[in-house]
Design a protein around this motif. Structure first.
Motif, PDB file in Angstrom:
ATOM      1  N   ALA A 122      21.695  19.920  45.199  1.00 52.65           N
ATOM      2  CA  ALA A 122      21.997  20.969  44.231  1.00 52.65           C
ATOM      3  C   ALA A 122      23.019  21.959  44.774  1.00 52.65           C
ATOM      4  CB  ALA A 122      20.705  21.691  43.845  1.00 52.65           C
ATOM      5  N   VAL A 123      22.854  22.381  46.023  1.00 53.27           N
ATOM      6  CA  VAL A 123      23.785  23.337  46.624  1.00 53.27           C
ATOM      7  C   VAL A 123      25.183  22.730  46.715  1.00 53.27           C
ATOM      8  CG1 VAL A 123      24.375  24.535  48.771  1.00 53.27           C
ATOM      9  CG2 VAL A 123      22.044  24.654  47.874  1.00 53.27           C
ATOM     10  N   ALA A 124      25.275  21.497  47.191  1.00 54.52           N
ATOM     11  CA  ALA A 124      26.591  20.847  47.275  1.00 54.52           C
ATOM     12  C   ALA A 124      27.217  20.687  45.897  1.00 54.52           C
ATOM     13  CB  ALA A 124      26.456  19.488  47.960  1.00 54.52           C
ATOM     14  N   GLY A 125      26.388  20.366  44.893  1.00 61.29           N
ATOM     15  CA  GLY A 125      26.912  20.198  43.541  1.00 61.29           C
ATOM     16  C   GLY A 125      27.529  21.464  42.978  1.00 61.29           C
ATOM     17  N   VAL A 126      26.976  22.605  43.325  1.00 63.99           N
ATOM     18  CA  VAL A 126      27.532  23.875  42.868  1.00 63.99           C
ATOM     19  C   VAL A 126      28.821  24.209  43.614  1.00 63.99           C
ATOM     20  CG1 VAL A 126      27.151  26.384  42.817  1.00 63.99           C
ATOM     21  CG2 VAL A 126      25.340  24.823  42.078  1.00 63.99           C
ATOM     22  N   LEU A 127      28.891  23.879  44.906  1.00 64.36           N
ATOM     23  CA  LEU A 127      29.997  24.361  45.737  1.00 64.36           C
ATOM     24  C   LEU A 127      31.204  23.425  45.783  1.00 64.36           C
ATOM     25  CD1 LEU A 127      28.057  25.904  48.761  1.00 64.36           C
ATOM     26  CD2 LEU A 127      29.006  27.046  46.749  1.00 64.36           C
ATOM     27  N   VAL A 128      31.021  22.136  45.511  1.00 67.18           N
ATOM     28  CA  VAL A 128      32.176  21.235  45.553  1.00 67.18           C
ATOM     29  C   VAL A 128      33.260  21.643  44.548  1.00 67.18           C
ATOM     30  CG1 VAL A 128      32.947  18.869  45.094  1.00 67.18           C
ATOM     31  CG2 VAL A 128      31.000  19.271  46.578  1.00 67.18           C
ATOM     32  N   PRO A 129      32.926  22.069  43.312  1.00 62.45           N
ATOM     33  CA  PRO A 129      34.003  22.556  42.438  1.00 62.45           C
ATOM     34  C   PRO A 129      34.799  23.711  43.031  1.00 62.45           C
ATOM     35  CG  PRO A 129      32.023  22.136  41.159  1.00 62.45           C
ATOM     36  CD  PRO A 129      31.633  21.999  42.597  1.00 62.45           C
ATOM     37  N   VAL A 130      34.175  24.501  43.899  1.00 64.18           N
ATOM     38  CA  VAL A 130      34.894  25.580  44.568  1.00 64.18           C
ATOM     39  C   VAL A 130      35.908  25.001  45.545  1.00 64.18           C
ATOM     40  CG1 VAL A 130      34.644  27.730  45.853  1.00 64.18           C
ATOM     41  CG2 VAL A 130      32.775  26.943  44.389  1.00 64.18           C
ATOM     42  N   VAL A 131      35.509  23.967  46.276  1.00 63.33           N
ATOM     43  CA  VAL A 131      36.432  23.289  47.192  1.00 63.33           C
ATOM     44  C   VAL A 131      37.613  22.721  46.413  1.00 63.33           C
ATOM     45  CG1 VAL A 131      36.677  21.419  48.868  1.00 63.33           C
ATOM     46  CG2 VAL A 131      34.544  22.714  48.759  1.00 63.33           C
ATOM     47  N   VAL A 132      37.327  22.124  45.272  1.00 64.05           N
ATOM     48  CA  VAL A 132      38.392  21.544  44.448  1.00 64.05           C
ATOM     49  C   VAL A 132      39.345  22.625  43.983  1.00 64.05           C
ATOM     50  CG1 VAL A 132      38.882  20.327  42.300  1.00 64.05           C
ATOM     51  CG2 VAL A 132      36.951  19.607  43.724  1.00 64.05           C
ATOM     52  N   ARG A 133      38.804  23.738  43.506  1.00 60.26           N
ATOM     53  CA  ARG A 133      39.645  24.828  42.987  1.00 60.26           C
ATOM     54  C   ARG A 133      40.487  25.458  44.086  1.00 60.26           C
ATOM     55  NH1 ARG A 133      42.614  28.151  41.698  1.00 60.26           N
ATOM     56  NH2 ARG A 133      42.558  29.646  39.984  1.00 60.26           N
ATOM     57  N   LEU A 328      32.930  19.858  34.417  1.00 63.15           N
ATOM     58  CA  LEU A 328      33.263  20.310  35.768  1.00 63.15           C
ATOM     59  C   LEU A 328      34.711  20.798  35.849  1.00 63.15           C
ATOM     60  CD1 LEU A 328      31.546  17.547  37.930  1.00 63.15           C
ATOM     61  CD2 LEU A 328      30.736  19.871  37.492  1.00 63.15           C
ATOM     62  N   THR A 329      35.609  20.112  35.145  1.00 64.40           N
ATOM     63  CA  THR A 329      37.010  20.539  35.137  1.00 64.40           C
ATOM     64  C   THR A 329      37.154  21.923  34.533  1.00 64.40           C
ATOM     65  OG1 THR A 329      37.710  18.228  34.891  1.00 64.40           O
ATOM     66  CG2 THR A 329      39.326  19.924  34.341  1.00 64.40           C
ATOM     67  N   VAL A 330      36.449  22.178  33.458  1.00 57.49           N
ATOM     68  CA  VAL A 330      36.515  23.478  32.789  1.00 57.49           C
ATOM     69  C   VAL A 330      36.010  24.581  33.706  1.00 57.49           C
ATOM     70  CG1 VAL A 330      35.409  24.827  30.966  1.00 57.49           C
ATOM     71  CG2 VAL A 330      36.500  22.656  30.414  1.00 57.49           C
ATOM     72  N   ILE A 331      34.943  24.318  34.457  1.00 61.55           N
ATOM     73  CA  ILE A 331      34.430  25.327  35.383  1.00 61.55           C
ATOM     74  C   ILE A 331      35.521  25.759  36.357  1.00 61.55           C
ATOM     75  CG2 ILE A 331      32.862  25.695  37.331  1.00 61.55           C
ATOM     76  CD1 ILE A 331      30.792  24.023  35.813  1.00 61.55           C
ATOM     77  N   ALA A 332      36.241  24.784  36.910  1.00 66.93           N
ATOM     78  CA  ALA A 332      37.288  25.108  37.874  1.00 66.93           C
ATOM     79  C   ALA A 332      38.483  25.795  37.226  1.00 66.93           C
ATOM     80  CB  ALA A 332      37.733  23.836  38.594  1.00 66.93           C
ATOM     81  N   LEU A 333      38.854  25.368  36.013  1.00 67.50           N
ATOM     82  CA  LEU A 333      40.067  25.900  35.382  1.00 67.50           C
ATOM     83  C   LEU A 333      39.867  27.255  34.728  1.00 67.50           C
ATOM     84  CD1 LEU A 333      41.554  22.679  33.754  1.00 67.50           C
ATOM     85  CD2 LEU A 333      42.303  23.832  35.846  1.00 67.50           C
ATOM     86  N   ARG A 334      38.662  27.576  34.280  1.00 73.51           N
ATOM     87  CA  ARG A 334      38.443  28.855  33.622  1.00 73.51           C
ATOM     88  C   ARG A 334      38.274  30.004  34.620  1.00 73.51           C
ATOM     89  NH1 ARG A 334      39.475  25.831  29.951  1.00 73.51           N
ATOM     90  NH2 ARG A 334      41.443  26.474  30.855  1.00 73.51           N
ATOM     91  N   ALA A 335      38.105  29.692  35.893  1.00 72.34           N
ATOM     92  CA  ALA A 335      37.964  30.730  36.912  1.00 72.34           C
ATOM     93  C   ALA A 335      39.330  31.053  37.502  1.00 72.34           C
ATOM     94  CB  ALA A 335      37.005  30.269  38.005  1.00 72.34           C
ATOM     95  N   SER A 336      39.540  32.314  37.824  1.00 76.71           N
ATOM     96  CA  SER A 336      40.839  32.755  38.302  1.00 76.71           C
ATOM     97  C   SER A 336      40.986  32.643  39.810  1.00 76.71           C
ATOM     98  CB  SER A 336      41.073  34.215  37.886  1.00 76.71           C
ATOM     99  OG  SER A 336      40.026  35.046  38.384  1.00 76.71           O
ATOM    100  N   SER A 337      39.909  32.347  40.538  1.00 72.25           N
ATOM    101  CA  SER A 337      39.956  32.256  41.989  1.00 72.25           C
ATOM    102  C   SER A 337      38.812  31.365  42.467  1.00 72.25           C
ATOM    103  CB  SER A 337      39.822  33.644  42.624  1.00 72.25           C
ATOM    104  OG  SER A 337      38.538  34.186  42.351  1.00 72.25           O
ATOM    105  N   ALA A 338      38.861  31.022  43.765  1.00 66.54           N
ATOM    106  CA  ALA A 338      37.774  30.220  44.327  1.00 66.54           C
ATOM    107  C   ALA A 338      36.451  30.970  44.273  1.00 66.54           C
ATOM    108  CB  ALA A 338      38.110  29.845  45.774  1.00 66.54           C
ATOM    109  N   GLU A 339      36.504  32.281  44.541  1.00 69.94           N
ATOM    110  CA  GLU A 339      35.271  33.073  44.503  1.00 69.94           C
ATOM    111  C   GLU A 339      34.676  33.085  43.102  1.00 69.94           C
ATOM    112  OE1 GLU A 339      38.134  34.046  45.716  1.00 69.94           O
ATOM    113  OE2 GLU A 339      37.877  34.680  47.818  1.00 69.94           O
ATOM    114  N   ARG A 340      35.543  33.247  42.110  1.00 66.52           N
ATOM    115  CA  ARG A 340      35.061  33.263  40.730  1.00 66.52           C
ATOM    116  C   ARG A 340      34.545  31.884  40.322  1.00 66.52           C
ATOM    117  NH1 ARG A 340      33.037  37.643  38.539  1.00 66.52           N
ATOM    118  NH2 ARG A 340      33.856  38.218  36.497  1.00 66.52           N
ATOM    119  N   THR A 341      35.161  30.830  40.870  1.00 72.41           N
ATOM    120  CA  THR A 341      34.675  29.480  40.589  1.00 72.41           C
ATOM    121  C   THR A 341      33.242  29.316  41.083  1.00 72.41           C
ATOM    122  OG1 THR A 341      36.931  28.613  40.820  1.00 72.41           O
ATOM    123  CG2 THR A 341      35.124  27.020  40.928  1.00 72.41           C
TER     124      THR A 341
END
Length: 400
Positions: A122-133, A328-341
């Motif tokens: 679960a933790v990795a699933g939340v944070l990998v989109p941050v790595v991508v962004r 998952l793509t929308v989560i990364a694209l709608r955030a303005s920064s890695a922190e916000r992602t």
């Protein structure tokens, strides 16, 4: 541990190569479902070995959903404390250790170790989109597609190979423990990246930005994620039984369920890169949602007496469920920064998986109450319509 970049360039520190980081992301993704999907094929053997009650079985199968929901609050905080790289290292270590520990004792240890392993998932699933962004800001769609395809492949492999491993290795314990090897490989791959120049998943001060709980866009993204996961969880749990009730054999129902998962792989590889380059993603989301709605409508109005008649509707539902890659793509694209992602990923997945967890229960209750599948499929169709609406809104080109 020495930095890989330091060894390659003695005079200055460099970032890990994007290919190496992408491979590490794919390895992590491949580990996010076998811990969950590997149990089902040997669950009858596990229950017999422990002489376990139905309540214990229910708890074992519910734990992953609870962990996926709880990670929304835990993952960003862990990342702020130990860094994004450190948090994913902890997650992969938890997956690997949990997969080994859950076969070493009795029913209590198995539940506890499942909590450990699926918490890491679960933790990795939340944070990998941050790595991508953060790591691939101009290739969010491409890397998200690879990540999603690897995740879905891991789910399919975990389900399909566990019975074969049990037969080859002498039982369910060795088969379930064998998936820890993948966790160790992913951990080694992530450590090989050194210290990538990716910020921690959180701001230095919590008051730098307004809470996402006050953002209509964040709630729209969360609703979209939760509704598509509701459909996926319900379909994966109940479609085989629905098919068998309509004359499809158990073997054919299993094959159709596997096909439903496989059909999403090429979509996950091809659509997110195209959608990521577009100004908005609403059209893609609407098209895939329409496929899912058409499949459910087919089950509602067209008689299904065998696998051949069910095949078109299964394919359409599978295409509809591949909208997960766009969530998952929308989560990364709608955030303005890695922190916000990180914040948005935590909110969308944390609350979204709570919504999703009600899917199998509600659909099962409706089936038991009505004695058929018309009402359950109608409810799923209504959820897909709501998913299409929220997804269309979430896909508009805006940023938090």
């Amino acid at each position: 541990m020495g930095d890989v970049a330091e060894r390659t360039t003695p005079t200055r520190r460099t970032r890990p190569g994007p290919v190496l980081l992408a491979v590490a992301v794919i390895l992590v993704a491949f580990n996010l479902r076998p811990a969950i999907t590997s149990v089902g094929p040997v669950l009858d053997q596990v229950r017999a070995a422990f002489a376990a009650t139905a309540g214990w079985v229910g708890l074992l199968t519910t734990v992953p959903v609870l962990c996926l929901a709880a990670a929304g609050a835990v993952a960003p905080r862990l990342s702020r404390r130990v860094g994004l790289r450190g948090a994913i290292v902890v997650a992969l270590a938890a997956i690997t250790a949990g997969l080994v520990l859950r076969v070493l004792g009795g029913p209590t240890l198995m539940i506890a170790a499942t909590v450990v392993a699926t918490s890491g998932v679960a933790v990795a699933g939340v944070l990998v989109p941050v790595v991508v962004r953060a790591g691939f800001p101009t290739r969010v769609g491409l890397i998200t597609g690879l990540y999603t395809a690897a995740l879905q492949a891991g789910a399919t492999v975990g389900f399909a190979l566990t019975p074969l491993l049990a037969a080859a290795l002498g039982g369910w314990r060795a088969a379930l423990a064998g998936w820890a090897v993948l966790g160790a490989v992913a951990l080694a791959g992530w450590l090989a990246c050194g210290r990538p120049a990716i910020p921690a998943a959180g701001p230095a001060r919590d008051d730098d930005r307004p809470s996402l709980l006050r953002s209509p866009l964040a709630w729209t993204v969360t609703a979209f994620f939760g509704l598509q996961a509701f459909v996926a969880f319900a379909v994966m749990n109940w479609l085989p039984l629905a098919l068998m009730d309509r004359g499809v054999s158990r073997t054919d129902a299993g094959l159709l369920l596997g096909l439903l998962s496989i059909v999403a792989l090429p979509v996950s590889l091809l659509v997110p890169p195209l959608a990521g380059r577009a100004r908005g993603q609403s059209g893609w989301i609407l098209a895939l949602s329409a496929c899912g709605a058409a499949g459910l409508l087919g089950f509602l109005v067209v008689p299904t007496a065998g696998p051949v008649q069910a095949l078109p509707w299964v394919l359409l539902v599978g295409l509809g469920m591949s909208v997960f890659s766009l969530a998952l793509t929308v989560i990364a694209l709608r955030a303005s920064s890695a922190e916000r992602t990180a914040d948005l990923s935590g909110m969308a997945q944390g609350i979204g998986y709570v919504i999703a967890g009600t899917g199998p229960f509600l659909i099962g209750l409706l089936h038991d109450t009505t004695g058929g599948w018309t009402v359950p499929f109608a409810v799923l169709l209504a959820v897909v319509v709501a998913q299409a609406v929220t997804g269309t809104l979430a896909g508009r080109p805006r940023a938090l």
